[in-house]
Design a protein around this motif. Structure first.
Motif, short mmCIF file in Angstrom:
data_model
loop_
_atom_site.label_atom_id
_atom_site.label_comp_id
_atom_site.label_asym_id
_atom_site.label_seq_id
_atom_site.Cartn_x
_atom_site.Cartn_y
_atom_site.Cartn_z
N PHE B 458 0.88 -1.18 0.00
CA PHE B 458 0.00 0.00 0.00
C PHE B 458 0.91 1.22 0.00
O PHE B 458 2.10 1.13 0.29
CB PHE B 458 -0.94 0.00 1.21
N PHE B 459 0.34 2.36 -0.34
CA PHE B 459 1.18 3.56 -0.41
C PHE B 459 1.21 4.28 0.93
O PHE B 459 0.16 4.59 1.50
CB PHE B 459 0.68 4.49 -1.50
N ALA B 460 2.40 4.49 1.40
CA ALA B 460 2.58 5.12 2.70
C ALA B 460 2.88 6.60 2.51
O ALA B 460 4.01 7.03 2.66
CB ALA B 460 3.72 4.44 3.45
N GLY B 461 1.88 7.36 2.13
CA GLY B 461 2.09 8.80 1.98
C GLY B 461 2.34 9.41 3.34
O GLY B 461 2.04 8.82 4.38
#
Lengths: 518, 590
Positions: B458-461
């Motif tokens: 998942f994208f860890a912004g």
């Protein structure tokens, strides 16, 4: 007087000892043949080397207390070096002679090693081919530590490929640590050069023969300043992409970061008239990006993908390789054509560059996206413009390969690879013959063979240059301090900012983080 | 003879007393904090030689490692100060019999008393002055008789000083020339001064990365400090010393030896009496406390963090983050979350925001290190590295997180750099041995990271850290620390319904009794929704908590207004109810 004599005596002893040492630099007469293969770092074995390359200093990885090294060509030229550390630094003049007197021939590296109390052993020698094709004498690259949001020190440097001289073209130490990127030359001409600076002192520096200008290429028609550039071979035009770039961070082991565009178009900047044109053919809803002119200037290659949709999985974003004819006189584009469809090829295409000689477009194929420096699976591919066939040269590794570019004679391919540590990119070269066959690649030689073991910088966007660029940070700073000059728009040839991709892709919706100064 | 003794007795006594005082003073300052803030693996000599002041930077980094143990560090700083005054004594060796010579020598240490307690003042800059003074002292030992030779000698000395000590080196050498001219009355020597300040110009063609400004001011003007007066005084000590010495010599020359002893002694006492209150005021307890808390959290000494937190005078974000980490790592987070006020809410856990810099990135890296979240540890360590390029804390986090992600070659690069630090060499050798033995995955820390590697990408912004934490927890539901921080985040945001939604999580960790702050949140939820949540989940709230809640409610009802209520329920200021109603930045929304 007595004191002077005392000083002189050791000097004389040192002098004669040195002579004795140099005199002993011959291969041992009494040795055993070993079945051990010579191992050297960096790997400069079984490669094709340019006759004008810098000395390929190396470290012997085989264990031993003393080493005698012989580099010899087929014309009886020989260099002998003794080392106990295993580090071999080759004298420049002798190296140059060794290569030049046997162009088209070979040179071998023989190493004799000796352990304490043992006889000399000769390791199995390695051999390299000396090409007749010279390599462009300089390259330019950006050096920047690996980071994603913050930055500190960076600079654009030029390095002689023929020796180890490296000088800065521009460094951000003189411009309050701003960001600088996308340096570009017109077919390696050191007199036609540009790069961008961002944040403080933001603008584009363009060197056009003797004229050094500092421009703001952003206007209401383009929404972003020029980003990825390509000089038209005639030297009057630069094709720029205009992009809204964003980034996201992966969580799972493997990939680190995903860089993508929310929108992108291609515009033309006329250097003489200082105006930008936004041609309708390259300002569609799709993501047109990474323009690169054909060698003759009659075509513009670029990559193109469907519009950005945030709900689609990131790894479905693929770019096609496109070409569009260009009429130089009227400066009009024709009908765009897909040279290589990503769906057919199975990979996303990025960073196309046409060879000056051999009907080859080198490009990078990655599983998705275009910012391939963060794709470990990204590899170099060749597209043959005559046969329309794709081939994969045997120069790739398990790590990222990216940003291919050609020497001015088209014989040498330069690209970056992260194969040394998986994270930092270095400059690699490969000889490409008339049949499009690429030789085993080798890394840019450094004076210290262990240089790559501890350096913490990425080498970005390596570009060949035929000669040294006559610019340095102080010269550029003095121009930059005068401020940017605004640029105009060629309204007749442009579509407005309210049409095309920049209008449909909402530039206000931020998904990732923009780069930030530290 | 008597006069010489008269000068030396109080002089030596003064020097020794001041050195002894410096040892005690620095111990109170806590020299280990100087190391903590400024630690960096020294550059190799070859690299350090490439820019002005580089060698002083190298020596400074090496010296800082001596400060890691406070008592030893204080002693080493006293030795450093002694070296400083010995070099001054060498420069003025011909004046040693003059009255107040030793008193002034002792006084020359005073600027160091002011600079050392500022933990963040770059030690490199102090080292530049030190090396400059030592080299100038050495240069002063010889004077070529010939004018041309003297010019070349000083010019060569200037070049060396510029490379070793930057512009402070040139300023100190210039002072030597001025002092010599005045002492010998050979004023023509002053002609050498302009040539000295041409040296940066000579250097410029060799380093195109330097602008004219950076060649002259790069080593003199200190980032975030400018050119502080006390630092300027330190650089100008030789000339100040000379002027005061000359002036006082006039006044003292006709005084008898006995009186000279007396006056010198009195001056020493005045100096010591004056230096105590002056230097004491330089110890900023709040800054010291903050740095001690941060230092303890980097060494994972959570008890010390909490102990130091009791001495808090000012709460800032770094301290709040450190305290929350200490609470979590001590297993007290959800029982004692409001032990200190939490006006920053979730910003007291996460540092991701618009004001990012390398130092904050380092805290972030360490936070995700606690969680066992390799990608984010590595990401933030790399961001931290932008400025803290060779900081051992950054390098260690990078080594562990890259090893956990299987990038052994890259980790080895960092190991090679870190191993150049004598303090960290053993640690590096242990890791290196594990790599060689192919047993790196058996390392507890690395195994923890490997276990926590998310199954799903998942994208860890960094815009929404709670969402990131939530995703990370969903991928690693056996990571209790992640779960606790997530619950704490919901509590901070007054999202009591989210807390209730996650109650099953406690069950999965085998927790039978809910933490106190969670119980408090549940009671708010039940009051708001009239739902009998607990019976559904088979959890109960302890009678004590219910009793306190009833009392809290009674007081709230009895109050006239919110100000009155805040006063009435102040004994519950460490409860979630108090935070929810009075101090939460989210209180108006819920």
């Amino acid at each position: 007087m007595k004191l002077n004599r005392l000083i002189h005596i050791p000097l004389i002893i040192v002098f004669f000892s040195l002579n004795l040492f140099i005199g002993c630099n011959t291969s041992p007469s009494d040795f055993l043949e070993s079945d051990q293969t010579l191992e050297i770092y960096p790997d400069y074995t079984e490669i094709i080397v340019p006759p004008n390359i810098a000395p390929m200093n190396f470290r012997i990885e085989n264990e031993g207390d003393k080493f005698k090294v012989e580099l010899s060509n087929t014309k009886a030229g020989k260099i002998s070096i003794r080392t106990s550390s295993g580090v071999v630094e080759i004298p420049l003049k002798k190296w140059r002679k060794l290569l030049n007197e046997d162009k088209g021939g070979r040179f071998s590296i023989s190493v004799f090693k000796k352990n304490k109390g043992e006889k000399w052993m000769k390791l199995k020698p390695v051999s390299n081919e000396i090409s007749r094709d010279e390599i462009s004498s300089y390259i330019a690259f950006r050096k920047i530590p690996a980071s994603y949001i913050l930055w500190n020190e960076m600079g654009i440097y030029q390095r002689s490929v023929e020796n180890f001289e490296e000088t800065p073209i521009m460094v951000n130490a003189v411009t309050d640590k701003n960001c600088m990127n996308c340096h570009s030359f017109n077919a390696g001409d050191p007199n036609q050069f540009l790069f961008h600076m961002r944040t403080k002192f933001g603008g584009t520096i363009i060197l056009n023969d003797d004229s050094l200008s500092f421009l703001d290429t952003k206007n209401e028609y383009t929404r972003s300043a020029g980003v990825y550039p390509s000089w038209h071979p005639d030297g009057n035009l630069v094709a720029f992409s205009v992009n809204q770039i964003r980034q996201k961070f992966h969580s799972k082991k493997g990939n680190l970061i995903y860089v993508f565009d929310q929108y992108s178009d291609i515009v033309l900047f006329d250097i003489g008239k200082n105006t930008t044109t936004r041609p309708i053919e390259l300002a569609s809803d799709n993501l047109e990006n990474l323009p690169t002119w054909s060698v003759d200037g009659n075509n513009l290659y670029y990559i193109c993908s469907d519009p950005y949709i945030d709900t689609l999985p990131y790894n479905t974003k693929k770019y096609n390789l496109m070409t569009i004819p260009f009429e130089k006189e009227s400066r009009k584009f024709g009908q765009a054509d897909t040279l290589l469809n990503a769906a057919d090829f199975g990979k996303s295409i990025t960073f196309p560059r046409e060879s000056p000689q051999k009907n080859i477009i080198a490009f990078i194929g990655a599983d998705y996206g275009y910012f391939s420096i963060y794709n470990p699976e990204a590899d170099v591919y060749f597209y043959n413009t005559e046969t329309r066939q794709v081939s994969k040269p045997e120069i790739n590794s398990d790590f990222t390969e990216s940003y291919p570019s050609w020497s001015t004679n088209g014989s040498w391919l330069m690209f970056i690879s992260k194969r040394k540590d998986g994270v930092l990119s270095q400059v690699w070269f490969s000889h490409v013959d008339e049949n499009g066959r690429a030789g085993k690649p080798f890394v840019l030689p450094q004076k210290d063979p262990d240089f790559y073991e501890s350096q913490l910088y990425n080498f970005n966007r390596p570009e060949f240059i035929s000669e040294k660029v006559n610019l340095n940070p102080r010269k550029i700073l003095s121009r930059v301090k005068k401020g940017t000059k605004s640029t105009g728009i060629n309204e007749q040839g442009s579509v407005s900012a309210t049409s095309g991709a920049t209008a449909t892709a909402n530039p206000l919706k931020d998904e990732g983080e923009i780069y930030q100064h530290n | 003879m008597k006069q010489k003794i008269a000068i030396k007795i109080p002089g030596y006594a003064g020097v020794l007393l001041l050195l002894a005082f410096l040892v005690c003073f620095m111990n109170k300052v806590d020299t280990s904090l100087i190391y903590y803030w400024q630690q960096s693996v020294a550059l190799p000599v070859g690299e350090a030689l490439q820019y002005p002041g580089g060698i002083s930077g190298l020596l400074g980094d090496r010296f800082l490692e001596c400060l890691v143990r406070p008592v030893f560090g204080s002693f080493m700083l006293a030795i450093f100060a002694l070296g400083f005054i010995i070099s001054l004594a060498v420069i003025f060796r011909k004046e040693k019999n003059k009255p107040v010579f030793f008193v002034l020598l002792s006084a020359s240490m005073i600027p160091l008393f002011f600079l050392f307690p500022d933990y963040k003042f770059p030690f490199h800059s102090i080292m530049m002055v030190f090396t400059a003074q030592v080299l100038t002292a050495i240069l002063s030992l010889y004077t070529p008789g010939n004018k041309v030779a003297n010019f070349l000698y000083l010019l060569a000395g200037g070049l060396i000083l510029y490379l070793f000590s930057g512009v402070p080196g040139l300023i100190i050498l210039a002072q030597l020339i001025v002092i010599r001219s005045f002492i010998s009355k050979k004023y023509h020597q002053l002609i050498l001064l302009p040539s000295l300040f041409v040296i940066p110009l000579i250097y410029l063609p060799f380093n195109l990365s330097y602008s004219l400004k950076s060649a002259y001011l790069g080593t003199l003007v200190i980032p975030d400090y400018g050119l502080p007066l006390i630092y300027l005084i330190l650089i100008l000590i030789p000339i100040l010393f000379f002027l005061i010495l000359s002036g006082m010599n006039q006044a003292f020359s006709k005084i008898s030896a006995k009186r000279q002893t007396l006056i010198s002694g009195v001056l020493v006492i005045i100096m010591l009496a004056g230096i105590y209150p002056l230097t004491k005021s330089k110890i900023n307890e709040s800054v010291k406390n903050t740095l001690q808390i941060e230092q303890a959290s980097f060494t994972k000494d959570w008890d010390r963090v909490l102990m130091l937190a009791t001495k808090l005078e000012v709460l800032n974000r770094q301290k709040q983050v450190a305290i929350n980490r200490a609470l979590a790592n001590s297993g007290k987070l959800l029982d004692s979350l409001f032990w200190t006020p939490q006006p920053l809410a979730e910003k007291g856990i996460f540092l991701e925001d618009d004001k990012l810099n390398s130092r904050w990135a380092l805290y972030l890296s360490d936070f995700y290190y606690d969680l066992g979240y390799a990608s984010e540890t590595r990401h933030w360590s790399m961001e931290a590295q932008m400025v803290l390029m060779r900081n051992p804390l950054v390098l260690k986090n990078l080594i562990i997180s890259t090893l956990a992600q299987g990038d052994i070659m890259f980790a080895k690069k960092y190991l090679k750099i870190l191993s150049q630090s004598p303090l960290n060499k053993d640690w590096c050798e242990q890791i290196d041995e594990k790599i060689s033995n192919n047993s790196i995955l058996d390392d507890i820390e690395i195994a923890r990271f490997v276990d926590n590697n998310p199954n799903r990408d998942f994208f860890a912004g960094n815009a929404f850290p709670i969402v990131k934490l939530s995703e990370f927890y969903e991928n690693n539901t056996d990571n209790y620390l992640a779960f606790e921080f997530l619950i704490a985040s919901y509590l901070f945001q007054n999202e009591v319904d989210m807390v209730v939604n996650k109650l099953t999580g406690f069950r999965s960790f085998g927790i039978e009794k809910l933490p106190r702050n969670v119980e408090e949140a549940i009671l708010i939820y039940m009051m708001k929704t009239k739902a009998d949540t607990l019976s559904e989940l088979d959890y109960s709230v302890s009678q004590n908590t219910i009793k306190d809640f009833k009392e809290f409610n009674r007081l709230m009802i009895a109050s006239k207004n919110m100000d009155d209520a805040k006063h009435l329920v102040s004994k519950y200021r460490m409860s979630y109810w108090y935070y929810f109603l009075f101090t939460s930045p989210y209180r108006s929304n819920k």
